[in-house]
Design a protein around this motif. Structure first.
Motif, PDB file in Angstrom:
ATOM      1  N   LEU A  56       0.977  -1.134   0.038  1.00 13.08           N
ATOM      2  CA  LEU A  56       0.019  -0.068  -0.188  1.00 13.08           C
ATOM      3  C   LEU A  56       0.824   1.453  -0.016  1.00 13.08           C
ATOM      4  O   LEU A  56       1.936   1.445   0.635  1.00 13.08           O
ATOM      5  N   ASP A  57       0.147   2.194  -0.730  1.00  9.47           N
ATOM      6  CA  ASP A  57       1.031   3.590  -0.735  1.00  9.47           C
ATOM      7  C   ASP A  57       1.341   4.098   0.615  1.00  9.47           C
ATOM      8  O   ASP A  57       2.074   4.655   1.076  1.00  9.47           O
ATOM      9  N   ALA A  58       0.081   4.107   1.480  1.00  8.54           N
ATOM     10  CA  ALA A  58      -0.022   4.472   2.841  1.00  8.54           C
ATOM     11  C   ALA A  58       1.026   3.895   3.579  1.00  8.54           C
ATOM     12  O   ALA A  58       1.671   4.456   4.819  1.00  8.54           O
ATOM     13  N   CYS A  59       1.918   2.881   3.234  1.00  6.14           N
ATOM     14  CA  CYS A  59       3.067   2.266   4.055  1.00  6.14           C
ATOM     15  C   CYS A  59       4.242   2.468   3.462  1.00  6.14           C
ATOM     16  O   CYS A  59       5.185   2.006   4.192  1.00  6.14           O
ATOM     17  N   GLU A  60       4.211   3.272   2.245  1.00  4.89           N
ATOM     18  CA  GLU A  60       5.508   3.626   1.518  1.00  4.89           C
ATOM     19  C   GLU A  60       6.243   4.497   2.800  1.00  4.89           C
ATOM     20  O   GLU A  60       5.928   5.311   3.263  1.00  4.89           O
ATOM     21  N   GLY A  61       7.708   4.149   2.870  1.00  7.38           N
ATOM     22  CA  GLY A  61       8.257   4.711   3.672  1.00  7.38           C
ATOM     23  C   GLY A  61       8.510   3.850   5.028  1.00  7.38           C
ATOM     24  O   GLY A  61       9.737   4.117   5.728  1.00  7.38           O
ATOM     25  N   LEU A  62       7.801   2.901   5.403  1.00  6.56           N
ATOM     26  CA  LEU A  62       7.994   2.157   6.433  1.00  6.56           C
ATOM     27  C   LEU A  62       8.835   1.015   6.192  1.00  6.56           C
ATOM     28  O   LEU A  62       8.869   0.324   5.042  1.00  6.56           O
ATOM     29  N   SER A  63       9.666   0.563   7.125  1.00  8.19           N
ATOM     30  CA  SER A  63      10.261  -0.833   6.703  1.00  8.19           C
ATOM     31  C   SER A  63       9.422  -1.826   6.724  1.00  8.19           C
ATOM     32  O   SER A  63       8.559  -1.799   7.356  1.00  8.19           O
ATOM     33  N   ASP A  64      10.105  -3.114   6.240  1.00  6.81           N
ATOM     34  CA  ASP A  64       9.506  -4.235   6.137  1.00  6.81           C
ATOM     35  C   ASP A  64       9.000  -4.887   7.522  1.00  6.81           C
ATOM     36  O   ASP A  64       8.091  -5.117   7.723  1.00  6.81           O
ATOM     37  N   LYS A  65       9.979  -4.487   8.452  1.00  4.06           N
ATOM     38  CA  LYS A  65       9.929  -4.884   9.841  1.00  4.06           C
ATOM     39  C   LYS A  65       8.648  -4.064  10.671  1.00  4.06           C
ATOM     40  O   LYS A  65       7.766  -4.609  11.277  1.00  4.06           O
ATOM     41  N   GLN A  66       8.441  -2.813  10.274  1.00  3.45           N
ATOM     42  CA  GLN A  66       7.542  -1.859  10.665  1.00  3.45           C
ATOM     43  C   GLN A  66       6.036  -2.452  10.108  1.00  3.45           C
ATOM     44  O   GLN A  66       5.188  -2.563  10.841  1.00  3.45           O
ATOM     45  N   ILE A  67       6.281  -2.841   8.879  1.00  6.36           N
ATOM     46  CA  ILE A  67       4.800  -2.986   8.375  1.00  6.36           C
ATOM     47  C   ILE A  67       4.502  -4.735   9.076  1.00  6.36           C
ATOM     48  O   ILE A  67       3.303  -4.802   9.171  1.00  6.36           O
ATOM     49  N   GLU A  68       5.438  -5.508   9.059  1.00  5.46           N
ATOM     50  CA  GLU A  68       5.178  -6.739   9.458  1.00  5.46           C
ATOM     51  C   GLU A  68       4.506  -6.645  11.056  1.00  5.46           C
ATOM     52  O   GLU A  68       3.620  -7.272  11.447  1.00  5.46           O
ATOM     53  N   GLU A  69       5.130  -5.762  11.706  1.00  7.15           N
ATOM     54  CA  GLU A  69       4.714  -5.396  13.353  1.00  7.15           C
ATOM     55  C   GLU A  69       3.298  -4.919  13.104  1.00  7.15           C
ATOM     56  O   GLU A  69       2.380  -5.400  13.962  1.00  7.15           O
ATOM     57  N   ILE A  70       2.831  -4.123  12.157  1.00  5.47           N
ATOM     58  CA  ILE A  70       1.739  -3.538  12.196  1.00  5.47           C
ATOM     59  C   ILE A  70       0.595  -4.406  11.667  1.00  5.47           C
ATOM     60  O   ILE A  70      -0.438  -4.875  12.190  1.00  5.47           O
ATOM     61  N   ALA A  71       0.977  -5.418  10.867  1.00  4.68           N
ATOM     62  CA  ALA A  71       0.174  -6.584  10.390  1.00  4.68           C
ATOM     63  C   ALA A  71      -0.129  -7.564  11.409  1.00  4.68           C
ATOM     64  O   ALA A  71      -1.143  -7.899  11.625  1.00  4.68           O
ATOM     65  N   GLY A  72       0.941  -7.840  12.418  1.00  2.00           N
ATOM     66  CA  GLY A  72       0.830  -8.728  13.272  1.00  2.00           C
ATOM     67  C   GLY A  72      -0.095  -8.107  14.278  1.00  2.00           C
ATOM     68  O   GLY A  72      -0.985  -8.746  15.109  1.00  2.00           O
ATOM     69  N   GLU A  73       0.031  -6.700  14.784  1.00  2.00           N
ATOM     70  CA  GLU A  73      -1.160  -6.107  15.424  1.00  2.00           C
ATOM     71  C   GLU A  73      -2.291  -6.350  14.972  1.00  2.00           C
ATOM     72  O   GLU A  73      -3.337  -6.794  16.031  1.00  2.00           O
ATOM     73  N   ILE A  74      -2.390  -6.275  13.700  1.00  2.00           N
ATOM     74  CA  ILE A  74      -3.953  -6.526  13.203  1.00  2.00           C
ATOM     75  C   ILE A  74      -4.423  -7.637  13.498  1.00  2.00           C
ATOM     76  O   ILE A  74      -5.623  -8.020  13.629  1.00  2.00           O
ATOM     77  N   ALA A  75      -3.403  -8.775  13.019  1.00  2.00           N
ATOM     78  CA  ALA A  75      -3.954 -10.027  13.264  1.00  2.00           C
ATOM     79  C   ALA A  75      -4.322 -10.548  14.398  1.00  2.00           C
ATOM     80  O   ALA A  75      -5.056 -11.394  14.853  1.00  2.00           O
ATOM     81  N   THR A  76      -3.596  -9.990  15.474  1.00  2.00           N
ATOM     82  CA  THR A  76      -3.788 -10.265  16.923  1.00  2.00           C
ATOM     83  C   THR A  76      -5.088  -9.776  17.579  1.00  2.00           C
ATOM     84  O   THR A  76      -5.998 -10.458  17.965  1.00  2.00           O
ATOM     85  N   GLU A  77      -5.389  -8.516  16.831  1.00  2.00           N
ATOM     86  CA  GLU A  77      -6.756  -7.881  17.298  1.00  2.00           C
ATOM     87  C   GLU A  77      -7.862  -8.635  16.596  1.00  2.00           C
ATOM     88  O   GLU A  77      -8.918  -9.056  17.414  1.00  2.00           O
ATOM     89  N   ALA A  78      -7.648  -9.105  15.399  1.00  2.00           N
ATOM     90  CA  ALA A  78      -8.724  -9.937  14.772  1.00  2.00           C
ATOM     91  C   ALA A  78      -8.960 -11.281  15.527  1.00  2.00           C
ATOM     92  O   ALA A  78     -10.119 -11.793  15.707  1.00  2.00           O
ATOM     93  N   LEU A  79      -7.809 -12.106  15.585  1.00  2.00           N
ATOM     94  CA  LEU A  79      -7.926 -13.572  16.554  1.00  2.00           C
ATOM     95  C   LEU A  79      -8.460 -13.167  17.904  1.00  2.00           C
ATOM     96  O   LEU A  79      -9.391 -13.922  18.196  1.00  2.00           O
ATOM     97  N   GLU A  80      -8.147 -12.035  18.579  1.00  2.00           N
ATOM     98  CA  GLU A  80      -8.652 -11.862  19.956  1.00  2.00           C
ATOM     99  C   GLU A  80     -10.256 -11.700  19.794  1.00  2.00           C
ATOM    100  O   GLU A  80     -11.071 -12.172  20.448  1.00  2.00           O
ATOM    101  N   GLY A  81     -10.589 -10.562  18.670  1.00  2.34           N
ATOM    102  CA  GLY A  81     -12.061 -10.672  18.536  1.00  2.34           C
ATOM    103  C   GLY A  81     -12.982 -12.010  18.169  1.00  2.34           C
ATOM    104  O   GLY A  81     -13.994 -12.087  18.573  1.00  2.34           O
ATOM    105  N   SER A  82     -12.128 -12.692  17.265  1.00  6.00           N
ATOM    106  CA  SER A  82     -12.907 -14.005  16.964  1.00  6.00           C
ATOM    107  C   SER A  82     -12.961 -14.892  18.131  1.00  6.00           C
ATOM    108  O   SER A  82     -13.952 -15.492  18.190  1.00  6.00           O
TER     109      SER A  82
END
Length: 108
Positions: A56-82
């Motif tokens: 995504l363009d909104a993630c441009e400029g972030l490192s791969d590690k930062q994007i992976e951490e953000i994706a991990g946060e989203i996954a954790t929140e989704a799994l906790e909700g589930s």
């Protein structure tokens, strides 16, 4: 269960995309909150349809590690909700079962 599997598949695809190029240094002007919002929106749209997620363009400029951490946060929140939804369903089922048992014991 399907939602969790689709979510994990999407996250794996995202991890693959971050591993394929991109600047790993991170840009101090990039906005992690905007990236998280965009990633969440993308996952909400792609997970149910099974579409492949892209960078995504909104993630441009972030490192791969930062994007992976953000994706991990989203996954954790989704799994906790589930899991919370599953727990609520189990509790409701147990309450119905208790009501049925009560009816059986009070019936003549």
């Amino acid at each position: 269960m399907k939602t969790r599997t689709a979510l994990l598949t999407t996250l794996l695809a995202l991890a693959t995309l971050t591993a394929c190029g991109g600047d790993n240094s991170g840009d101090s002007s990039a906005d992690p909150a905007a990236c998280k919002t965009a990633l969440q929106k993308q996952m909400d749209e792609t997970v149910p349809s099974g579409e492949e997620a892209g960078r995504l363009d909104a993630c441009e400029g972030l490192s791969d590690k930062q994007i992976e951490e953000i994706a991990g946060e989203i996954a954790t929140e989704a799994l906790e909700g589930s899991l919370g939804d599953l727990e609520s369903s189990i509790d409701a089922g147990l309450e119905e079962l208790e009501e049925l048992e009560e009816l059986e014991t009070t019936a003549p």
